[in-house]
Design a protein around this motif. Structure first.
Motif, PDB file in Angstrom:
ATOM      1  N   VAL A 140     -11.695   1.069 -16.524  1.00  0.00           N
ATOM      2  CA  VAL A 140     -10.732   1.663 -17.452  1.00  0.00           C
ATOM      3  C   VAL A 140      -9.426   1.962 -16.731  1.00  0.00           C
ATOM      4  N   PHE A 141      -8.303   1.597 -17.370  1.00  0.00           N
ATOM      5  CA  PHE A 141      -6.970   2.054 -16.996  1.00  0.00           C
ATOM      6  C   PHE A 141      -6.445   2.895 -18.151  1.00  0.00           C
ATOM      7  N   HIS A 142      -5.985   4.097 -17.854  1.00  0.00           N
ATOM      8  CA  HIS A 142      -5.609   5.050 -18.915  1.00  0.00           C
ATOM      9  C   HIS A 142      -4.313   5.753 -18.525  1.00  0.00           C
ATOM     10  N   SER A 143      -3.227   5.482 -19.269  1.00  0.00           N
ATOM     11  CA  SER A 143      -1.955   6.141 -19.003  1.00  0.00           C
ATOM     12  C   SER A 143      -1.680   7.189 -20.073  1.00  0.00           C
ATOM     13  N   GLU A 144      -0.636   7.984 -19.843  1.00  0.00           N
ATOM     14  CA  GLU A 144      -0.290   9.050 -20.777  1.00  0.00           C
ATOM     15  C   GLU A 144       0.240   8.514 -22.102  1.00  0.00           C
ATOM     16  N   GLU A 145       0.697   7.279 -22.134  1.00  0.00           N
ATOM     17  CA  GLU A 145       1.246   6.708 -23.368  1.00  0.00           C
ATOM     18  C   GLU A 145       0.172   6.262 -24.340  1.00  0.00           C
ATOM     19  N   ALA A 146      -1.075   6.256 -23.919  1.00  0.00           N
ATOM     20  CA  ALA A 146      -2.145   5.767 -24.784  1.00  0.00           C
ATOM     21  C   ALA A 146      -2.379   6.729 -25.942  1.00  0.00           C
ATOM     22  N   PHE A 147      -2.851   6.177 -27.046  1.00  0.00           N
ATOM     23  CA  PHE A 147      -3.222   6.964 -28.218  1.00  0.00           C
ATOM     24  C   PHE A 147      -4.684   7.367 -28.057  1.00  0.00           C
ATOM     25  N   ASP A 148      -4.915   8.624 -27.731  1.00  0.00           N
ATOM     26  CA  ASP A 148      -6.272   9.071 -27.410  1.00  0.00           C
ATOM     27  C   ASP A 148      -7.148   9.147 -28.660  1.00  0.00           C
ATOM     28  N   GLY A 149      -8.394   8.797 -28.476  1.00  0.00           N
ATOM     29  CA  GLY A 149      -9.365   8.851 -29.560  1.00  0.00           C
ATOM     30  C   GLY A 149     -10.694   8.315 -29.065  1.00  0.00           C
ATOM     31  N   TYR A 150     -11.449   7.722 -29.965  1.00  0.00           N
ATOM     32  CA  TYR A 150     -12.725   7.086 -29.630  1.00  0.00           C
ATOM     33  C   TYR A 150     -12.640   5.605 -29.976  1.00  0.00           C
ATOM     34  N   ASN A 151     -13.442   4.799 -29.274  1.00  0.00           N
ATOM     35  CA  ASN A 151     -13.474   3.355 -29.491  1.00  0.00           C
ATOM     36  C   ASN A 151     -14.823   2.960 -30.081  1.00  0.00           C
ATOM     37  N   PHE A 152     -14.784   2.150 -31.130  1.00  0.00           N
ATOM     38  CA  PHE A 152     -16.008   1.692 -31.779  1.00  0.00           C
ATOM     39  C   PHE A 152     -16.042   0.166 -31.759  1.00  0.00           C
TER      40      PHE A 152
END
Length: 707
Positions: A73-85
């Motif tokens: 996983v790569f995760h930056s502050e610009e991402a839209f946080d939530g859950y993935n299905f």
């Protein structure tokens, strides 16, 4: 007074929803509405302090683990946080489970699936609609309960809670000579699988449209893989992969309204406005993102322009149904290492980012298998999750949240008696194909001042809540908006509003005795029934009716010294506003030069010189520079440094004189003498010359002259 305006009005048939929930509960399903939903009728009894935490999806104990499949996983502050299905397909282990992960790849939920083109999407705040060829399910992600319906669909499905019917797809063979052509039947069925409505694609797709690929006993002519039912307009959008075309179908009449693509009737333009034969090739996952824009996953498989250089992309197309023009309005063309000849998904998120599924088991020049990618509007990757290995796959994926979404307006300062509109934008928890019900409560300083129902827009478009504020007294106010979905999940945001007189002062804080036309000005909004007073050293000097346009106070009468000035506004004899400050009046004096260059000499090859004077004055006006008694330069002076550049003659002596003037006519002068010396040429002097050239022009301070 407070009024509320909603961008959408609440008009959905609550009775139908209630009967549907009752029906599902009786059949063992999981559509249980959370009892904490806030009703506007009793919201006055709800305290703001009750909403101290938001919903989180707690892990089942046996699933509190990071995927053993090797999640990266790569995760930056610009991402839209939530859950993935998504359905995670592990072909080596023959496991095809539906999976929910957090943004770091941790598995939160799993549901057993089978090796088919299975998928699903959110239909309310707690329920995912799952479909396989062997059955359709409602899966409650909060409780883990589920209900199975005896019906299936391939590739895609839609559900309408208002009619309690499903829109499905089923393959159909139509024979022509020695060949069978595989078409698709779009079929609306009820909860027990009874057919309500259907349309066979063979009724509008002729045999001649077969592309020539997949030649065999059965020719796969349409290969429909996206069935998007816009319930609000009752239109069906069907993407036929092998035709490189999607169709708009009127559900009520069965009419084919138009087609877009290789066999469509739109003029196709790329992002630069150039006419194209096609905009996508063998695409997947067609969805609407607004009334005239669609997003899809363009696999680019067997593209007609450069078939040896295929690159998959997330693609948005904007249409004009009057001019019948379709144009590429946004795209992200991934690198060749993301190329996916089959499968794929594309979504637009509420923050404007796009979410893509490049889910094939393998990719070019890498050991990475399926990958989920989020990119911003500019096409930069802001989040990515992928799995290594060549036996894993993901058909499609969704991003969702457990609560509604609410933006956060900035704190504001407003003028007293100003009518101000405080607006929030809110989104539903997930991307849905119809509008969803919700409610809101607005608090002022922790007291309920308004509550009501709202409608969340479909396609993850925002709904705007606007509150009109007026008649507030001076002071600070906190407004907190709490927004609920139909299941009672909430989100909240606060805005601080400061009500004050927005009055601005212009003018100096020091002057020189004798200056004329020196004034202080106050400017602000028009506030009726306000009396103004100006005090000088606690003595009332002026009384006036404030109209907000401009109030002027002349400083000519002030004598040398420091003076306290107070500007006050009274509302019915009550002091509402004051502005207090000091003004210093100085006795007349000429400008003062505090730093200046001394007389100096230069060699004849160093004749470009820069002189600088530092000076100050209470009321500066102009400066003049003379070269050998001839005026060379004059300009306005505001008290800042005077910098003068000049090219000297090749030999001789130059006199440069600076004059500074203030508004009272006082002046001061300074003279600098510069000598230009001829450069020596004898060898004996070379070392001396080099030393002098290295030193350059020597400027000395003449402080003693001005002290």
């Amino acid at each position: 007074m407070l009024m509320v305006k909603l961008s959408q009005r609440f008009f959905s048939p609550i009775l139908l929803i209630f009967l549907f929930i009752l029906y599902i509960n009786q059949s063992g399903s999981i559509l249980n509405v959370n009892s904490t939903k806030l009703a506007s009728s009793n919201s006055d009894n709800i305290l703001l302090s009750d909403f101290t935490s938001n919903t989180t999806l707690k892990s089942y104990k046996d699933l509190e683990k990071v995927s053993e499949d090797g999640t990266y996983v790569f995760h930056s502050e610009e991402a839209f946080d939530g859950y993935n299905f998504f359905q995670f397909r592990n072909f080596s282990k023959k496991e095809y489970n539906f999976r929910i992960t957090d943004m770091e790849g941790k598995i939160i939920r799993e549901f057993p699936g089978n090796n088919t083109f299975s998928y699903g999407h959110m239909i309310n705040s707690t329920t995912i609609l799952l479909y396989t060829t062997g059955g359709t399910y409602f899966w409650n992600i909060e409780t883990g309960d589920y209900h199975r319906f005896p019906l299936g669909s391939h590739h895609d499905i839609s559900y309408n809670p208002r009619t309690k019917t499903f829109m499905t797809m089923k393959e159909s063979k139509v024979y022509q000579g020695q060949y069978a052509y595989r078409y698709d039947i779009i079929r609306e069925v009820n909860m027990v699988g009874e057919i309500i409505w259907e349309l066979n694609t063979s009724s509008f797709v002729p045999f001649e449209w077969w592309s020539g690929e997949y030649d065999g006993a059965v020719r796969d002519i349409t290969h429909s893989n996206s069935l998007f039912w816009d319930i609000e307009e009752d239109m069906i959008y069907l993407l036929c992969r092998n035709l490189n075309t999607f169709f708009k179908i009127n559900h009520s009449s069965g009419e084919i309204v138009w087609g877009l693509g290789e066999f469509g009737n739109f003029a196709l333009l790329d992002d630069k406005g150039n006419r194209r034969q096609n905009l996508f090739s063998h695409a997947h996952a067609l969805e609407k993102v607004d009334n005239d824009t669609f997003i899809l996953f363009d696999n680019d498989y067997l593209n007609q322009t450069d078939p040896q250089n295929c690159r998959s992309q997330l693609l948005e197309i904007t249409i004009n149904e009057t001019s019948m023009i379709a144009k590429t309005s946004w795209f992200w063309r991934a690198s060749p290492r993301y190329y996916s000849a089959y499968w794929g998904d594309a979504d637009r998120l509420p923050n404007g980012n796009r979410f893509g599924t490049f889910g094939t088991k393998s990719h070019i020049d890498t050991d990475i298998g399926p990958r989920l990618v989020e990119v911003n509007e500019s096409g930069h990757i802001v989040w990515e999750m992928y799995y290594k290995g060549s036996t894993l796959g993901i058909y499609k994926a969704e991003r969702f949240k457990l609560n509604p979404i609410l933006n956060s307006p900035e704190d504001v300062i407003i003028q007293k008696n100003e009518i101000y509109r405080l607006s929030w934008q809110t989104w539903y928890n997930a991307r849905t194909r119809l509008k969803m019900n919700g409610s809101y409560t607005l608090y002022q300083n922790e007291q309920v001042i308004d509550a009501g129902d709202i409608i969340f827009n479909q396609f993850w478009l925002p709904t705007t809540l606007t509150f009109e504020l007026d008649s507030f007294k001076l002071g600070e106010y906190n407004f907190t908006l709490v927004v609920f979905d139909e299941g009672g999940h909430f989100v909240k945001d606060s805005v601080n509003v400061t009500v004050k007189y927005l009055i601005y002062r212009e003018g100096p804080n020091q002057i020189e005795l004798g200056q004329e036309n020196v004034k202080i000005r106050w400017i602000g909004a028009n506030i009726p029934s306000i009396t103004g007073k100006i005090f000088v050293n606690n003595t009332l000097t002026k009384t006036f009716a404030w109209n907000g346009s401009e109030e002027i106070f002349d400083l000519d009468s002030l004598q040398p010294g420091k003076h306290n000035i107070s500007f006050q506004l009274f509302d019915l004899e009550k002091l509402d506003f004051y502005d207090q400050f000091w003004i210093t009046v100085h006795s007349p004096s000429p400008p003062k030069i505090t730093d200046a260059p001394e007389d100096f000499w230069v060699w004849s090859n160093q004749t470009n010189v820069t002189l600088m004077w530092k000076a100050r004055d209470i009321s500066p006006k102009t400066y003049s520079i003379y070269v050998d008694d001839l005026l060379y330069e004059t300009d306005a002076w505001n008290g800042s440094d005077i910098i003068f550049n000049y090219n000297l003659p090749s030999e001789g002596e130059v006199s440069i004189t600076l004059f500074l003037y203030d508004v009272l006519g006082n002046s001061v002068e300074d003279i600098v003498i510069i000598e230009v010396r001829t450069l020596p040429t004898t060898k004996a002097n070379f070392s001396v010359i080099g030393l002098l050239l290295g030193l350059g022009i020597i400027l000395k301070k003449k402080r003693s002259k001005f002290n």
